[in-house]
Design an enzyme around this catalytic site. Sequence first.
Site, mmCIF file in Angstrom:
data_model
loop_
_atom_site.group_PDB
_atom_site.id
_atom_site.type_symbol
_atom_site.label_atom_id
_atom_site.label_comp_id
_atom_site.label_asym_id
_atom_site.label_seq_id
_atom_site.Cartn_x
_atom_site.Cartn_y
_atom_site.Cartn_z
ATOM 1 N N ALA A 66 0.861 -1.172 0.000
ATOM 2 C CA ALA A 66 0.000 0.000 0.000
ATOM 3 C C ALA A 66 0.905 1.233 0.000
ATOM 4 O O ALA A 66 2.047 1.176 0.466
ATOM 5 C CB ALA A 66 -0.885 -0.014 1.241
ATOM 6 N N GLU A 114 -0.476 -9.574 -0.447
ATOM 7 C CA GLU A 114 -1.914 -9.759 -0.175
ATOM 8 C C GLU A 114 -2.719 -9.859 -1.477
ATOM 9 O O GLU A 114 -3.605 -10.704 -1.599
ATOM 10 C CB GLU A 114 -2.415 -8.603 0.697
ATOM 11 C CG GLU A 114 -1.851 -8.696 2.119
ATOM 12 C CD GLU A 114 -2.066 -7.441 2.946
ATOM 13 O OE1 GLU A 114 -1.751 -6.338 2.442
ATOM 14 O OE2 GLU A 114 -2.542 -7.554 4.081
HETATM 15 N N1 CAA Z 1 4.553 3.187 -0.779
HETATM 16 C C1 CAA Z 1 4.936 4.345 -1.360
HETATM 17 N N2 CAA Z 1 6.052 4.471 -2.101
HETATM 18 C C2 CAA Z 1 6.831 3.383 -2.248
HETATM 19 C C3 CAA Z 1 6.505 2.157 -1.658
HETATM 20 C C4 CAA Z 1 5.302 2.073 -0.905
HETATM 21 N N3 CAA Z 1 4.862 0.917 -0.353
HETATM 22 N N4 CAA Z 1 7.477 1.261 -1.962
HETATM 23 C C5 CAA Z 1 8.386 1.922 -2.714
HETATM 24 N N5 CAA Z 1 7.994 3.208 -2.887
HETATM 25 C C6 CAA Z 1 8.677 4.253 -3.639
HETATM 26 C C7 CAA Z 1 9.880 4.810 -2.857
HETATM 27 O O1 CAA Z 1 9.442 5.760 -1.914
HETATM 28 C C8 CAA Z 1 10.707 5.381 -3.982
HETATM 29 O O2 CAA Z 1 10.146 6.622 -4.352
HETATM 30 P P1 CAA Z 1 11.136 7.883 -4.681
HETATM 31 O O3 CAA Z 1 11.929 7.410 -5.882
HETATM 32 O O4 CAA Z 1 10.176 8.977 -5.001
HETATM 33 O O5 CAA Z 1 11.968 8.086 -3.469
HETATM 34 C C9 CAA Z 1 10.470 4.416 -5.127
HETATM 35 O O6 CAA Z 1 9.255 3.720 -4.819
HETATM 36 C C10 CAA Z 1 11.566 3.402 -5.281
HETATM 37 O O7 CAA Z 1 11.740 2.752 -4.031
HETATM 38 P P2 CAA Z 1 13.173 2.629 -3.296
HETATM 39 O O8 CAA Z 1 14.055 3.765 -3.686
HETATM 40 O O9 CAA Z 1 12.897 2.438 -1.846
HETATM 41 O O10 CAA Z 1 13.713 1.301 -3.989
HETATM 42 P P3 CAA Z 1 14.719 0.242 -3.342
HETATM 43 O O11 CAA Z 1 15.067 -0.686 -4.458
HETATM 44 O O12 CAA Z 1 15.809 0.912 -2.616
HETATM 45 O O13 CAA Z 1 13.834 -0.544 -2.259
HETATM 46 C C11 CAA Z 1 11.888 -1.711 -1.468
HETATM 47 C C12 CAA Z 1 12.747 -1.311 -2.678
HETATM 48 C C13 CAA Z 1 12.665 -2.660 -0.570
HETATM 49 C C14 CAA Z 1 10.625 -2.395 -2.008
HETATM 50 C C15 CAA Z 1 11.525 -0.444 -0.676
HETATM 51 O O14 CAA Z 1 10.979 0.516 -1.590
HETATM 52 C C16 CAA Z 1 10.515 -0.660 0.407
HETATM 53 O O15 CAA Z 1 10.839 -1.169 1.461
HETATM 54 N N6 CAA Z 1 9.230 -0.271 0.146
HETATM 55 C C17 CAA Z 1 8.192 -0.361 1.132
HETATM 56 C C18 CAA Z 1 7.697 -1.778 1.286
HETATM 57 C C19 CAA Z 1 6.626 -1.854 2.346
HETATM 58 O O16 CAA Z 1 6.843 -1.543 3.494
HETATM 59 N N7 CAA Z 1 5.412 -2.309 1.944
HETATM 60 C C20 CAA Z 1 4.287 -2.432 2.836
HETATM 61 C C21 CAA Z 1 3.469 -1.198 2.799
HETATM 62 S S1 CAA Z 1 2.203 -1.168 4.030
HETATM 63 C C22 CAA Z 1 0.945 -2.166 3.416
HETATM 64 O O17 CAA Z 1 1.043 -2.738 2.360
HETATM 65 C C23 CAA Z 1 -0.232 -2.217 4.306
HETATM 66 C C24 CAA Z 1 -1.307 -3.148 3.864
HETATM 67 O O18 CAA Z 1 -1.265 -4.341 4.067
HETATM 68 C C25 CAA Z 1 -2.519 -2.604 3.334
#
Ligand code: CAA
Length: 262
Positions: A66, A114
């Site tokens: 999300a 999910e």
């Molecule tokens: N939400 C919003 N933006 C996201 C995102 C997310 N879940 N995942 C990645 N992005 C964005 C980053 O902010 C980044 O944006 P910018 O270029 O504008 O800074 C872009 O995508 C690229 O991401 P990274 O630079 O972080 O890429 P990376 O290769 O270094 O890392 C990753 C990749 C490990 C997937 C990392 O992006 C990450 O940890 N993302 C979050 C994953 C996460 O926590 N997901 C769960 C969300 S909560 C949820 O899903 C709740 C639910 O059940 C409903």
Amino acid sequence: MTYDNIIFEIEGGVAVIKINRPKALNAINPDVLNELTDALGKVRADSSIKVLVLTGEGDKAFIAGADISHMVDLDPLQARRFSNRGQDVTFLLEELPIPVIACVNGFALGGGTEFAMACDFIYASENAKFGQPEINLGIMPGFGGTQRLSRLVGKAMAKELCLTGVMIGAQEAKNIGLVNKIFPHEKLWEETMKTARVIASKGKVSTRAVKQCIDRGFDLDLHNGCYMEADNFGICMASPDGKEGMSAFLEKRKPEFKGELS
Ligand code: CAA
């Protein structure tokens, strides 16, 4: 509705929906949920569609969860609404009368795992990563993760994944029963479409009956599940595709299924 956040295509009985926010690793925000709801309604209404493939645009992610930038300012009631909206989409996927394949081409985290679990099965590329990392954000899964993960991989493994927030690779996801098959990244799409076309060539009455019997029977005791199976067996037998399939076998020719749902 025009789509800015998804790509929706139909290729010979196979519908494809790609989440299309590659710069945000296909993170799910309310606009994505609205567009998915609309597209899934179209899939359900179009009798020519026999299989759906769900994937992410770009080389890096299926869905990285999300959208955290959307969630950060939500109050509790808005957050519950967002969770409900995401869950609604998982139910739309799960309850489509046609099979849905998740083609996981990279990160499938949080809402990504999910959404993949709401599909009928998952094919993954070697570089796919799965997980429920919400705990690292001080929150928890909200699109059905605590419910579907435990049903798929067992309670203990679901608890470990949701409590540690670790990412697991495709091979481990396959070992625990989350993923059906793994392919080299460059072969994933071709192999997914190959399977989609195989399923699309079958009779639609039987693919629907198989999906529904397995899904609905899962929550029933064996006798009631088998009772439901016998009813569906009867329906398949009476369907034009059932007649065609069995006649074709006896006449030693290839069946031509029409996919009628009568
Ligand atoms: N939400 C919003 N933006 C996201 C995102 C997310 N879940 N995942 C990645 N992005 C964005 C980053 O902010 C980044 O944006 P910018 O270029 O504008 O800074 C872009 O995508 C690229 O991401 P990274 O630079 O972080 O890429 P990376 O290769 O270094 O890392 C990753 C990749 C490990 C997937 C990392 O992006 C990450 O940890 N993302 C979050 C994953 C996460 O926590 N997901 C769960 C969300 S909560 C949820 O899903 C709740 C639910 O059940 C409903």
